[in-house]
Design a protein around this motif. Structure first.
Motif, short mmCIF file in Angstrom:
data_model
loop_
_atom_site.label_atom_id
_atom_site.label_comp_id
_atom_site.label_asym_id
_atom_site.label_seq_id
_atom_site.Cartn_x
_atom_site.Cartn_y
_atom_site.Cartn_z
N GLY A 56 -9.87 24.52 10.35
CA GLY A 56 -8.45 24.62 10.67
C GLY A 56 -8.22 24.91 12.14
O GLY A 56 -9.00 24.56 12.99
N GLY A 57 -7.14 25.61 12.44
CA GLY A 57 -6.74 25.85 13.82
C GLY A 57 -7.45 27.01 14.48
O GLY A 57 -6.90 27.62 15.39
N LYS A 96 -10.16 36.07 21.41
CA LYS A 96 -9.29 36.20 20.25
C LYS A 96 -10.06 35.76 19.02
O LYS A 96 -10.57 34.63 18.98
CB LYS A 96 -8.03 35.35 20.44
N VAL A 97 -10.17 36.65 18.04
CA VAL A 97 -10.94 36.36 16.83
C VAL A 97 -10.00 36.02 15.69
O VAL A 97 -8.85 36.46 15.70
CB VAL A 97 -11.85 37.55 16.47
N PRO A 98 -10.42 35.24 14.72
CA PRO A 98 -11.74 34.62 14.60
C PRO A 98 -11.87 33.47 15.60
O PRO A 98 -10.89 32.83 15.96
CB PRO A 98 -11.75 34.10 13.17
N LEU A 125 -15.43 21.26 14.21
CA LEU A 125 -15.15 22.65 13.86
C LEU A 125 -13.66 22.84 13.55
O LEU A 125 -13.30 23.51 12.57
CB LEU A 125 -15.56 23.59 14.99
N LYS A 126 -12.80 22.26 14.37
CA LYS A 126 -11.36 22.39 14.17
C LYS A 126 -10.91 21.69 12.89
O LYS A 126 -10.00 22.16 12.20
CB LYS A 126 -10.60 21.86 15.38
#
Length: 137
Positions: free
Chosen positions: A18-19, A32-34, A13-14
Motif C-alpha cells: 500500500g502507501g 516516519k514509520v512504518p 513494495l508500494k
C-alpha cells in the motif's frame, strides 16, 4: 541498471504494502514509520561466452515497524508477505537466497538478483559489397 532495479523494487513494495513510505537513502532524522529502506549494497559482473555477462546485485530491504510493542508479530507478517510477493521483481528478475532477520527492532531482508546481459558491439556496417566487378547497395 542499479537505479532501474531499485525503482522496480520500490514500485513493487508500494503495490504490495500500500502507501507505505519507502526510502532509497539512509535517513538520519525524521524517519516516519512504518517504512522501508531499499539499498543495493553490492553489484558484480561475471563474463560468460558469446558476449554474455551475468550481473548480480545484493539487495538489502529494511522494514521499520509501526508498533514498538508488537515488533515480532508485525515483522513476522511483513516477512511472510514479502516472501509470498517477491519471488520475482517486476516479472523480470529472479529473487535468490532471500533471508529475513530481526535486528534491533527492525526486519532486515537480504536477497540477490541475477540478470543475463548481452553485450552489443557498436561498429560501422558495410555500406557496399564489391565482388567480381559488381557492386550491391
Amino acid at each position: 541498471m542499479v537505479t532501474e532495479l531499485k525503482d522496480l523494487i520500490i514500485q513493487q513494495l508500494k503495490q504490495v504494502f500500500g502507501g507505505i513510505k519507502v526510502y532509497d537513502e539512509p535517513i538520519r532524522q525524521g524517519l516516519k514509520v512504518p517504512a522501508f529502506l531499499v539499498l543495493i549494497v553490492n553489484d558484480s559482473q561475471e563474463r560468460k561466452l558469446w558476449n554474455l555477462s551475468e550481473w548480480q546485485f545484493l539487495v538489502n530491504v529494511t522494514y521499520f515497524p509501526e508498533d514498538e510493542r508488537n515488533v515480532y508479530t508485525e515483522t513476522d507478517k511483513v516477512s511472510q508477505t514479502f516472501k509470498e510477493n517477491f519471488r520475482y521483481i517486476a516479472n523480470q528478475y529472479h529473487v535468490n537466497r532471500l533471508e529475513a532477520e530481526k535486528h534491533d527492532g527492525t526486519l532486515v531482508i537480504t536477497f540477490s538478483v541475477k540478470k543475463l546481459v548481452r553485450e552489443i558491439e557498436v561498429g560501422t556496417k558495410m555500406q557496399k559489397l564489391h565482388y567480381g566487378g559488381a557492386t550491391s547497395e
